[in-house]
Design a protein around this motif. Structure first.
Motif, PDB file in Angstrom:
ATOM      1  N   ASP A 144       0.917  11.108  14.806  1.00 19.27           N
ATOM      2  CA  ASP A 144       0.753  12.150  13.791  1.00 19.27           C
ATOM      3  C   ASP A 144       0.604  11.480  12.424  1.00 19.27           C
ATOM      4  N   LEU A 145      -0.485  11.789  11.730  1.00 23.61           N
ATOM      5  CA  LEU A 145      -0.749  11.120  10.453  1.00 23.61           C
ATOM      6  C   LEU A 145       0.363  11.380   9.442  1.00 23.61           C
ATOM      7  N   PHE A 146       1.038  12.532   9.566  1.00 24.84           N
ATOM      8  CA  PHE A 146       2.085  12.845   8.590  1.00 24.84           C
ATOM      9  C   PHE A 146       3.334  11.983   8.805  1.00 24.84           C
ATOM     10  N   VAL A 195      -6.000   6.580  12.678  1.00 27.36           N
ATOM     11  CA  VAL A 195      -4.736   7.235  13.027  1.00 27.36           C
ATOM     12  C   VAL A 195      -5.100   8.623  13.523  1.00 27.36           C
ATOM     13  N   ASN A 196      -4.853   8.867  14.792  1.00 27.79           N
ATOM     14  CA  ASN A 196      -5.258  10.150  15.375  1.00 27.79           C
ATOM     15  C   ASN A 196      -4.277  10.511  16.490  1.00 27.79           C
ATOM     16  N   SER A 197      -3.925  11.784  16.577  1.00 25.73           N
ATOM     17  CA  SER A 197      -2.958  12.207  17.587  1.00 25.73           C
ATOM     18  C   SER A 197      -3.575  12.304  18.981  1.00 25.73           C
ATOM     19  N   ALA A 219     -16.293  13.363  -2.400  1.00 25.30           N
ATOM     20  CA  ALA A 219     -15.461  12.481  -1.560  1.00 25.30           C
ATOM     21  C   ALA A 219     -15.997  12.399  -0.126  1.00 25.30           C
ATOM     22  N   GLN A 220     -17.045  13.177   0.169  1.00 26.24           N
ATOM     23  CA  GLN A 220     -17.525  13.217   1.563  1.00 26.24           C
ATOM     24  C   GLN A 220     -18.250  11.939   1.961  1.00 26.24           C
ATOM     25  N   ILE A 221     -17.820  11.395   3.084  1.00 25.30           N
ATOM     26  CA  ILE A 221     -18.436  10.177   3.626  1.00 25.30           C
ATOM     27  C   ILE A 221     -19.249  10.547   4.858  1.00 25.30           C
ATOM     28  N   GLY A 222     -20.448  10.038   4.953  1.00 22.97           N
ATOM     29  CA  GLY A 222     -21.222  10.291   6.165  1.00 22.97           C
ATOM     30  C   GLY A 222     -22.696  10.485   5.881  1.00 22.97           C
ATOM     31  N   GLN A 223     -23.364  10.975   6.893  1.00 25.92           N
ATOM     32  CA  GLN A 223     -24.814  11.111   6.853  1.00 25.92           C
ATOM     33  C   GLN A 223     -25.269  11.942   5.661  1.00 25.92           C
ATOM     34  N   THR A 224     -24.528  12.991   5.344  1.00 27.02           N
ATOM     35  CA  THR A 224     -24.916  13.843   4.216  1.00 27.02           C
ATOM     36  C   THR A 224     -23.956  13.643   3.036  1.00 27.02           C
ATOM     37  N   GLY A 225     -23.279  12.526   3.026  1.00 28.15           N
ATOM     38  CA  GLY A 225     -22.377  12.208   1.918  1.00 28.15           C
ATOM     39  C   GLY A 225     -22.588  10.780   1.461  1.00 28.15           C
ATOM     40  N   VAL A 281      -9.264  12.015  11.576  1.00 28.90           N
ATOM     41  CA  VAL A 281     -10.742  11.985  11.596  1.00 28.90           C
ATOM     42  C   VAL A 281     -11.165  11.728  13.038  1.00 28.90           C
ATOM     43  N   SER A 282     -12.048  12.581  13.597  1.00 26.42           N
ATOM     44  CA  SER A 282     -12.398  12.410  15.018  1.00 26.42           C
ATOM     45  C   SER A 282     -13.387  11.266  15.230  1.00 26.42           C
ATOM     46  N   GLY A 283     -14.229  10.995  14.190  1.00 26.37           N
ATOM     47  CA  GLY A 283     -15.232   9.936  14.353  1.00 26.37           C
ATOM     48  C   GLY A 283     -16.553  10.480  14.863  1.00 26.37           C
ATOM     49  N   VAL A 299     -20.490  11.505  14.961  1.00 32.01           N
ATOM     50  CA  VAL A 299     -21.618  10.621  14.650  1.00 32.01           C
ATOM     51  C   VAL A 299     -22.071  10.781  13.205  1.00 32.01           C
ATOM     52  N   HIS A 300     -22.018  12.003  12.675  1.00 28.69           N
ATOM     53  CA  HIS A 300     -22.462  12.208  11.286  1.00 28.69           C
ATOM     54  C   HIS A 300     -21.531  11.509  10.294  1.00 28.69           C
ATOM     55  N   HIS A 301     -20.272  11.393  10.654  1.00 32.20           N
ATOM     56  CA  HIS A 301     -19.332  10.684   9.777  1.00 32.20           C
ATOM     57  C   HIS A 301     -19.505   9.172   9.942  1.00 32.20           C
ATOM     58  N   ALA A 346     -13.216  11.634   2.519  1.00 38.16           N
ATOM     59  CA  ALA A 346     -12.967  12.793   3.377  1.00 38.16           C
ATOM     60  C   ALA A 346     -14.123  13.006   4.331  1.00 38.16           C
ATOM     61  N   THR A 347     -13.859  13.770   5.374  1.00 37.40           N
ATOM     62  CA  THR A 347     -14.948  14.190   6.254  1.00 37.40           C
ATOM     63  C   THR A 347     -15.551  15.480   5.682  1.00 37.40           C
ATOM     64  N   ARG A 348     -16.659  15.862   6.268  1.00 37.90           N
ATOM     65  CA  ARG A 348     -17.328  17.073   5.774  1.00 37.90           C
ATOM     66  C   ARG A 348     -16.478  18.313   6.006  1.00 37.90           C
ATOM     67  N   GLY A 398      -9.307  13.782   7.328  1.00 41.18           N
ATOM     68  CA  GLY A 398     -10.172  14.734   8.018  1.00 41.18           C
ATOM     69  C   GLY A 398      -9.459  16.052   8.263  1.00 41.18           C
ATOM     70  N   ARG A 399      -9.970  16.792   9.238  1.00 41.44           N
ATOM     71  CA  ARG A 399      -9.391  18.103   9.546  1.00 41.44           C
ATOM     72  C   ARG A 399      -7.904  18.000   9.887  1.00 41.44           C
ATOM     73  N   GLY A 400      -7.529  16.848  10.471  1.00 37.99           N
ATOM     74  CA  GLY A 400      -6.130  16.654  10.863  1.00 37.99           C
ATOM     75  C   GLY A 400      -5.149  16.764   9.703  1.00 37.99           C
TER      76      GLY A 400
HETATM   77  C1  LIG Z   1     -26.463  17.885   9.902  1.00 39.73           C
HETATM   78  C2  LIG Z   1     -25.012  17.527   9.836  1.00 39.73           C
HETATM   79  C3  LIG Z   1     -24.597  16.620   8.890  1.00 39.73           C
HETATM   80  C4  LIG Z   1     -23.242  16.271   8.814  1.00 39.73           C
HETATM   81  N1  LIG Z   1     -22.844  15.364   7.875  1.00 39.73           N
HETATM   82  C5  LIG Z   1     -21.556  14.946   7.857  1.00 39.73           C
HETATM   83  C6  LIG Z   1     -21.102  13.950   6.939  1.00 39.73           C
HETATM   84  O1  LIG Z   1     -21.850  13.474   6.105  1.00 39.73           O
HETATM   85  N2  LIG Z   1     -19.810  13.565   7.008  1.00 39.73           N
HETATM   86  C7  LIG Z   1     -18.921  14.084   7.908  1.00 39.73           C
HETATM   87  O2  LIG Z   1     -17.750  13.665   7.904  1.00 39.73           O
HETATM   88  N3  LIG Z   1     -19.315  15.032   8.767  1.00 39.73           N
HETATM   89  C8  LIG Z   1     -20.600  15.485   8.756  1.00 39.73           C
HETATM   90  N4  LIG Z   1     -20.967  16.457   9.630  1.00 39.73           N
HETATM   91  C9  LIG Z   1     -19.924  17.094  10.441  1.00 39.73           C
HETATM   92  C10 LIG Z   1     -19.558  16.250  11.640  1.00 39.73           C
HETATM   93  O3  LIG Z   1     -20.457  16.501  12.682  1.00 39.73           O
HETATM   94  C11 LIG Z   1     -18.111  16.576  12.119  1.00 39.73           C
HETATM   95  O4  LIG Z   1     -17.996  17.960  12.340  1.00 39.73           O
HETATM   96  C12 LIG Z   1     -17.035  16.163  11.117  1.00 39.73           C
HETATM   97  O5  LIG Z   1     -17.236  14.819  10.717  1.00 39.73           O
HETATM   98  C13 LIG Z   1     -15.655  16.289  11.779  1.00 39.73           C
HETATM   99  O6  LIG Z   1     -14.688  16.122  10.804  1.00 39.73           O
HETATM  100  P1  LIG Z   1     -13.195  15.774  11.229  1.00 39.73           P
HETATM  101  O7  LIG Z   1     -13.188  14.476  11.937  1.00 39.73           O
HETATM  102  O8  LIG Z   1     -12.387  15.914   9.982  1.00 39.73           O
HETATM  103  O9  LIG Z   1     -12.783  16.997  12.149  1.00 39.73           O
HETATM  104  P2  LIG Z   1     -12.607  17.094  13.708  1.00 39.73           P
HETATM  105  O10 LIG Z   1     -13.803  16.622  14.418  1.00 39.73           O
HETATM  106  O11 LIG Z   1     -12.143  18.482  13.980  1.00 39.73           O
HETATM  107  O12 LIG Z   1     -11.444  16.062  14.031  1.00 39.73           O
HETATM  108  C14 LIG Z   1     -10.136  16.211  13.577  1.00 39.73           C
HETATM  109  C15 LIG Z   1      -9.311  15.121  14.243  1.00 39.73           C
HETATM  110  O13 LIG Z   1      -8.018  15.147  13.708  1.00 39.73           O
HETATM  111  C16 LIG Z   1      -7.104  14.845  14.752  1.00 39.73           C
HETATM  112  N5  LIG Z   1      -5.794  15.369  14.338  1.00 39.73           N
HETATM  113  C17 LIG Z   1      -5.416  16.668  14.210  1.00 39.73           C
HETATM  114  N6  LIG Z   1      -4.165  16.731  13.720  1.00 39.73           N
HETATM  115  C18 LIG Z   1      -3.752  15.463  13.535  1.00 39.73           C
HETATM  116  C19 LIG Z   1      -2.546  14.887  13.023  1.00 39.73           C
HETATM  117  N7  LIG Z   1      -1.536  15.632  12.588  1.00 39.73           N
HETATM  118  N8  LIG Z   1      -2.456  13.538  12.959  1.00 39.73           N
HETATM  119  C20 LIG Z   1      -3.467  12.740  13.394  1.00 39.73           C
HETATM  120  N9  LIG Z   1      -4.627  13.251  13.876  1.00 39.73           N
HETATM  121  C21 LIG Z   1      -4.787  14.589  13.923  1.00 39.73           C
HETATM  122  C22 LIG Z   1      -7.692  15.503  15.970  1.00 39.73           C
HETATM  123  O14 LIG Z   1      -7.219  14.897  17.166  1.00 39.73           O
HETATM  124  C23 LIG Z   1      -9.182  15.292  15.748  1.00 39.73           C
HETATM  125  O15 LIG Z   1      -9.628  14.106  16.387  1.00 39.73           O
HETATM  126  C24 LIG Z   1     -22.308  16.843   9.708  1.00 39.73           C
HETATM  127  C25 LIG Z   1     -22.750  17.763  10.665  1.00 39.73           C
HETATM  128  C26 LIG Z   1     -24.084  18.097  10.716  1.00 39.73           C
HETATM  129  C27 LIG Z   1     -24.531  19.092  11.754  1.00 39.73           C
END
Ligand SMILES: Cc1cc2nc3c(=O)[nH]c(=O)nc-3n(C[C@H](O)[C@H](O)[C@H](O)COP(=O)(O)OP(=O)(O)OC[C@H]3O[C@@H](n4cnc5c(N)ncnc54)[C@H](O)[C@@H]3O)c2cc1C
Length: 326
Positions: A309-311, A290-292, A252-258, A271-273, A275-277, A238-240, A215-217
């Motif tokens: 830290d995932l790294f 694995v999340n910090s 690679a996108q997993i979730g509601q729109t993947g 990955v934060s978890g 609802v869309h994911h 991956a997340t979106r 994910g974004r992390g």
């Molecule tokens: C209509 C709609 C549809 C959507 N469809 C999807 C979909 O299909 N799939 C999807 O995934 N999302 C979808 N989204 C987006 C979704 O709502 C979230 O924004 C997205 O899933 C968040 O991705 P993320 O977990 O990578 O990022 P974030 O929510 O920003 O989370 C990043 C996480 O990484 C952690 N982190 C940061 N650095 C580190 C590190 N070094 N080591 C460990 N942890 C770390 C943080 O603590 C945080 O919890 C959709 C949104 C909308 C509005």
């Protein structure tokens, strides 16, 4: 047991090898069909020979090979072929692997024939002669049972829902060519080009047993995610956020729109978890996060969580797995 054979669409690769979830569907079909037997549908010009040993081990009695000038990669043409194969086999239940293409063909077939259609199923039973499909809905928060009330059922089954097992006794599958004349409307769309996805060497995301997700992390660095996926023999997801950032392809996108995945093991890193994911992974067997951030929502659904830290954590996990395997 059904009174008629159960028919299974034999998804295969260009080299004629069966896609892994097909074995799972054949196992399920055998359990449901009993003495009525399992038939397969082969759609495409690919050589069937590489699939025959698997079909024999699964106890398939008959394979209906669709013969048509039209392109079976068009869902309307595939629906024509499935309709013909259903009639030829006399099957009242057709099983397909849950994929975008197959779900479209299943829906078209059901509309035409009045069959009951259930998609993304993770279990199937027969109760009082009726097909009862089990599936999770509403982002994996509810488990439902849907009984098909029509005489014919078309069901798409998620990968990893069933443990594949060979039949007690192998069969000698009979291959029967089945001419298919597409309906006029089915060929209104012409497929002008088709490019096979370059093979990554990793399993297909939608059907993988193990999926490691970044994910974004990751901040765009997927090396640790890929390394762990490779040690586990898994796919990379991956997340979106990660796909929108262009860190990895949208497929690679997993979730509601993947893609919806239901592996035996899901590992989410950074990955934060949201609802869309969750909607696309909550039905996974074992969820590792694995999340910090100790308050990250993914820990609410994780079976096993590591705050870190995932790294640091992912390379350690990969190294330990390698060590344990010698
Ligand atoms: C209509 C709609 C549809 C959507 N469809 C999807 C979909 O299909 N799939 C999807 O995934 N999302 C979808 N989204 C987006 C979704 O709502 C979230 O924004 C997205 O899933 C968040 O991705 P993320 O977990 O990578 O990022 P974030 O929510 O920003 O989370 C990043 C996480 O990484 C952690 N982190 C940061 N650095 C580190 C590190 N070094 N080591 C460990 N942890 C770390 C943080 O603590 C945080 O919890 C959709 C949104 C909308 C509005």
């Amino acid at each position: 047991m059904t009174a008629t054979p159960v028919l299974v669409l034999l998804d295969h690769a260009p080299d004629g090898s069966l896609r892994p979830p097909v074995r799972e569907l054949l196992t399920l079909a055998r359990d449901l069909a009993g003495d009525a037997g399992v038939h397969g549908v082969w759609a495409g010009d690919e050589d069937l020979a590489p699939a025959l040993p698997v079909l024999a081990a699964q106890g398939v009695t008959t394979v209906h090979r669709l013969v048509t000038d039209a392109d079976v990669h068009l869902s309307a043409v595939l629906a024509d072929g499935l309709e013909a194969a259903s009639a030829a086999s006399g099957a009242s239940l057709l099983l397909l692997v849950s994929s975008f293409d197959n779900k479209e063909a299943a829906a078209r077939l059901a509309v035409r024939t009045g069959a009951g259609v259930v998609t993304d199923v993770d279990g199937l039973t027969l109760e009082d002669g009726r097909v009862v499909a089990h599936k999770t809905v509403l982002a994996g928060t509810w488990t439902t049972r849907c009984a098909v009330t029509a005489p014919h059922a078309v069901v798409t089954v998620k990968a990893n829902a069933v443990a594949a097992q060979d039949a007690a006794a192998p069969s000698s599958p009979q291959v029967v060519d089945l001419p298919v004349e597409p309906r006029a409307g089915s060929t209104r769309v012409r497929l002008v080009e088709r490019t096979e996805h370059a093979a990554s060497g990793r399993p297909d995301l939608g059907s993988a047993n193990v999926v490691v997700v970044g994910g974004r992390g990751t901040e765009g660095d997927f090396a640790a995610v890929e390394e762990l996926a490779d040690v586990l023999g898994g796919a990379v997801g991956a997340t979106r956020v990660a796909t929108d950032e262009g860190w990895i392809g949208h497929d690679a996108q997993i979730g509601q729109t993947g893609v919806t995945v239901s592996p035996r093991l899901y590992v989410g890193a950074g990955v934060s978890g949201a609802v869309h994911h969750r909607g696309g992974m909550q039905a996974s067997g074992t969820i590792v996060a694995v999340n910090s951030d100790p308050d990250a929502p993914i820990f609410e659904i994780a079976d096993f969580g590591v705050v870190g830290d995932l790294f640091t954590v992912l390379p350690q996990a990969a190294a330990e797995l390698r060590r344990l395997r010698g």
